[in-house]
Design an enzyme around this catalytic site. Structure first.
Site, PDB file in Angstrom:
ATOM      1  CE1 TYR A  23      -3.450  -2.319   5.337  1.00 40.25           C
ATOM      2  CE2 TYR A  23      -3.064   0.081   4.982  1.00 40.25           C
ATOM      3  CZ  TYR A  23      -3.192  -1.095   4.515  1.00 40.25           C
ATOM      4  OH  TYR A  23      -3.377  -1.570   3.163  1.00 40.25           O
ATOM      5  CB  SER A  33      -1.085   0.056   1.078  1.00 40.53           C
ATOM      6  OG  SER A  33      -1.492   1.294   1.337  1.00 40.53           O
TER       7      SER A  33
END
Length: 290
Positions: free
Chosen positions: A160, A146
């Site tokens: 995250y 990501s």
């Protein structure tokens, strides 16, 4: 496509989002696919059955937190297709919440899926990848990370982001470890794509939110309300780029996917360069010779 070109892909997290699109696109292009999901029946139900034959598709029910489950899925893939040419580690989920809000279990569960699941897949697949000479330019490992694994400046995403930052380090380290075997390792860093990623079953919130974190709650609500369903990235186009990257002659280590991802990356690079410039003189005075 000739038998020589029918490469074998192993994809985790294939029942929705990027994973599902990748499987359908690969089958449409004539490749063989082993696809994992926590629920095999759900996976079979959502795949485009018009593209599936007994020869080209292997659905697998896998618990990525269980090394034995992962090992068996790799063995089953080798048993059916005789080899694995490309691994795409796609499974993962988002975790909103500050460190103070999240329980130890919430934190560890996110790392188990986003990082340790990848490690388990790679560990069990490597004995087969190292001996695979079918792919002329070497087997590939593609880790779906990501942009949050390159810049962590998103409120409420520290855990995250840390799972994805760890995945970035793993990707680069693996690339160095496996270079002598001709195995290419890449990380894909998507920006905002219009998938189900921001839905509640893919983006978890803290079980015990703390009301004082008003800015974080605002960001969470904005993502799951305003941004969800309005992302600028087309996942069909994004998945095509990922597949083309995996099949390229010499895939780069880093693939920033989407104009927004590249914009965030450039901003982070400029920030680092400014920090280096600001601290250059004092940081350069630390050697014994100074």
């Amino acid at each position: 496509m000739t038998q020589k070109d029918q490469k074998v892909f192993y994809i985790t997290g294939a029942s929705k989002g990027f994973g599902l699109i990748l499987v359908n696109q690969l089958l449409e292009r004539g490749f063989n696919v082993a696809a994992t999901s926590r629920n095999k029946e759900q996976l079979v139900n959502v795949i485009n059955n018009k593209l599936v034959t007994e020869e080209n598709f292997l659905p697998l029910q896998v618990d990525l937190t269980s090394d034995e489950s992962v090992k068996k899925s790799i063995e089953d893939t080798i048993s059916k297709f005789t080899r694995i040419d490309v691994i795409i580690n796609n499974a993962g989920y988002g975790q909103f919440g500050t460190i103070e809000e999240l329980t130890d279990k919430e934190v560890r569960d996110n790392f188990e899926c986003n990082l340790f699941g990848v490690i388990s897949v790679v560990r069990n697949a490597l004995p087969h990848l190292r001996t695979n000479k079918f792919f002329a330019n070497g087997p590939r490992i593609i880790n779906i990370s990501s942009i949050a694994g390159f810049t962590g400046s998103f409120p409420g995403c520290s855990i995250y982001s840390s799972t994805k930052f760890a995945l970035e380090g793993l990707t680069e380290g693996l690339g160095a470890d496996l270079k002598e075997f001709g195995i290419h390792v890449s990380s894909v860093k998507p920006g905002y794509f219009r998938t189900s990623f921001l839905e509640k079953d893919s983006m978890a919130g803290p079980a015990n939110p703390i009301k004082e974190y008003t800015a974080v709650r605002h960001v969470q609500e904005m993502h799951q309300g305003q941004i969800n369903g309005n992302q600028s990235g087309d996942p069909e186009k994004g998945c095509k780029v990922i597949i083309d990257h995996a099949l390229s002659e010499n895939p780069s280590t880093h693939l920033f996917l989407g104009p927004d991802s590249m914009k965030y990356a450039q901003s982070k690079i400029e920030s680092i360069q400014n920090d280096i410039k600001t601290n250059h003189e004092v940081a350069s005075s630390t050697d014994f010779s100074q």
